[in-house]
Design a protein around this motif. Structure first.
Motif, mmCIF file in Angstrom:
data_model
loop_
_atom_site.group_PDB
_atom_site.id
_atom_site.type_symbol
_atom_site.label_atom_id
_atom_site.label_comp_id
_atom_site.label_asym_id
_atom_site.label_seq_id
_atom_site.Cartn_x
_atom_site.Cartn_y
_atom_site.Cartn_z
ATOM 1 N N ASP A 214 0.836 -1.195 0.000
ATOM 2 C CA ASP A 214 0.000 0.000 0.000
ATOM 3 C C ASP A 214 0.874 1.249 0.000
ATOM 4 N N LYS A 215 0.261 2.367 -0.073
ATOM 5 C CA LYS A 215 0.942 3.665 -0.155
ATOM 6 C C LYS A 215 2.068 3.767 0.877
ATOM 7 N N MET A 216 3.274 4.039 0.367
ATOM 8 C CA MET A 216 4.457 4.242 1.204
ATOM 9 C C MET A 216 4.917 5.676 1.006
ATOM 10 N N GLU A 217 5.439 6.281 2.047
ATOM 11 C CA GLU A 217 5.896 7.665 1.948
ATOM 12 C C GLU A 217 7.417 7.723 1.947
ATOM 13 N N PHE A 218 7.947 8.487 0.997
ATOM 14 C CA PHE A 218 9.369 8.763 0.907
ATOM 15 C C PHE A 218 9.559 10.274 0.957
ATOM 16 N N ASP A 219 10.790 10.740 0.933
ATOM 17 C CA ASP A 219 11.048 12.170 1.065
ATOM 18 C C ASP A 219 10.294 13.016 0.040
ATOM 19 N N ASP A 220 10.352 12.623 -1.237
ATOM 20 C CA ASP A 220 9.813 13.456 -2.310
ATOM 21 C C ASP A 220 8.591 12.869 -3.020
ATOM 22 N N PHE A 221 8.164 11.671 -2.633
ATOM 23 C CA PHE A 221 7.080 11.013 -3.359
ATOM 24 C C PHE A 221 6.404 9.957 -2.497
ATOM 25 N N TYR A 222 5.250 9.495 -3.000
ATOM 26 C CA TYR A 222 4.535 8.348 -2.442
ATOM 27 C C TYR A 222 4.623 7.237 -3.481
ATOM 28 N N LEU A 223 4.625 5.988 -3.023
ATOM 29 C CA LEU A 223 4.780 4.851 -3.922
ATOM 30 C C LEU A 223 3.904 3.709 -3.431
ATOM 31 N N ALA A 224 3.307 2.969 -4.351
ATOM 32 C CA ALA A 224 2.538 1.770 -4.034
ATOM 33 C C ALA A 224 2.778 0.746 -5.130
ATOM 34 N N TYR A 225 2.646 -0.535 -4.779
ATOM 35 C CA TYR A 225 2.787 -1.614 -5.761
ATOM 36 C C TYR A 225 1.496 -2.404 -5.822
ATOM 37 N N LEU A 226 1.058 -2.693 -7.030
ATOM 38 C CA LEU A 226 -0.167 -3.442 -7.247
ATOM 39 C C LEU A 226 0.052 -4.508 -8.312
ATOM 40 N N VAL A 227 -0.920 -5.409 -8.433
ATOM 41 C CA VAL A 227 -0.960 -6.392 -9.508
ATOM 42 C C VAL A 227 -2.314 -6.232 -10.173
ATOM 43 N N ASP A 228 -2.317 -6.059 -11.487
ATOM 44 C CA ASP A 228 -3.584 -5.851 -12.196
ATOM 45 C C ASP A 228 -4.384 -7.156 -12.271
ATOM 46 N N PRO A 229 -5.602 -7.123 -12.774
ATOM 47 C CA PRO A 229 -6.448 -8.311 -12.785
ATOM 48 C C PRO A 229 -5.916 -9.492 -13.599
ATOM 49 N N VAL A 230 -4.964 -9.258 -14.498
ATOM 50 C CA VAL A 230 -4.402 -10.364 -15.279
ATOM 51 C C VAL A 230 -3.009 -10.774 -14.797
ATOM 52 N N GLY A 231 -2.546 -10.216 -13.673
ATOM 53 C CA GLY A 231 -1.296 -10.651 -13.059
ATOM 54 C C GLY A 231 -0.062 -9.832 -13.343
ATOM 55 N N ILE A 232 -0.209 -8.658 -13.967
ATOM 56 C CA ILE A 232 0.949 -7.817 -14.277
ATOM 57 C C ILE A 232 1.199 -6.851 -13.106
ATOM 58 N N GLY A 233 2.410 -6.893 -12.576
ATOM 59 C CA GLY A 233 2.780 -6.010 -11.484
ATOM 60 C C GLY A 233 3.165 -4.636 -11.995
ATOM 61 N N PHE A 234 2.781 -3.601 -11.228
ATOM 62 C CA PHE A 234 3.140 -2.234 -11.588
ATOM 63 C C PHE A 234 3.201 -1.388 -10.325
ATOM 64 N N GLY A 235 3.805 -0.226 -10.453
ATOM 65 C CA GLY A 235 3.888 0.707 -9.349
ATOM 66 C C GLY A 235 3.149 1.988 -9.668
ATOM 67 N N LEU A 236 2.665 2.632 -8.626
ATOM 68 C CA LEU A 236 2.073 3.967 -8.740
ATOM 69 C C LEU A 236 2.972 4.925 -7.977
ATOM 70 N N ILE A 237 3.242 6.082 -8.547
ATOM 71 C CA ILE A 237 4.077 7.079 -7.888
ATOM 72 C C ILE A 237 3.403 8.441 -7.984
#
Length: 116
Positions: free
Chosen positions: A90-113
């Motif tokens: 889930d949403k993680m906080e870093f100095d300059d940004f937020y980051l999260a990791y997910l897997v889409d409904p067909v199994g492809i992993g991606f990040g949100l920033i």
């Protein structure tokens, strides 16, 4: 529109991966910072998509993930879940940004920033 702004390459041997990509493709790979080696794939005259190489965690030991920049990470996570995605981190906080990791409904992993 969310745009791809980074990539992450996870490996159980990041040093070897870094040597491979720098030798074959001429990528500039910086010294590790918290186990993450920033990668530059272009320059001012011919830009590329930059990223990094790191030791893959147990939930994603090897492979490549794209990072998609969003304006509101919580909204993007919520909408992704509604459409069948699973949250890996889930949403993680870093100095300059937020980051999260997910897997889409067909199994492809991606990040949100989301930049702060």
């Amino acid at each position: 529109m969310g745009r791809v702004v980074l990539f992450e390459m996870n490996s159980q041997d990041p040093k070897r991966a870094a040597e491979f990509y720098s030798t074959v493709f001429g990528w500039k790979i910086a010294d590790p910072n918290w186990g993450y080696q920033p990668v530059t794939t272009g320059d001012n005259d011919k830009p590329g998509i930059d990223g990094g190489i790191s030791m893959g965690p147990s939930d994603y030991p090897h492979g490549t993930r794209i990072q998609i920049e969003v304006e509101d990470i919580e909204q993007a996570i919520s909408k992704s879940k509604e459409l069948g995605a699973q949250i890996v981190r889930d949403k993680m906080e870093f100095d300059d940004f937020y980051l999260a990791y997910l897997v889409d409904p067909v199994g492809i992993g991606f990040g949100l920033i989301q930049n702060k």
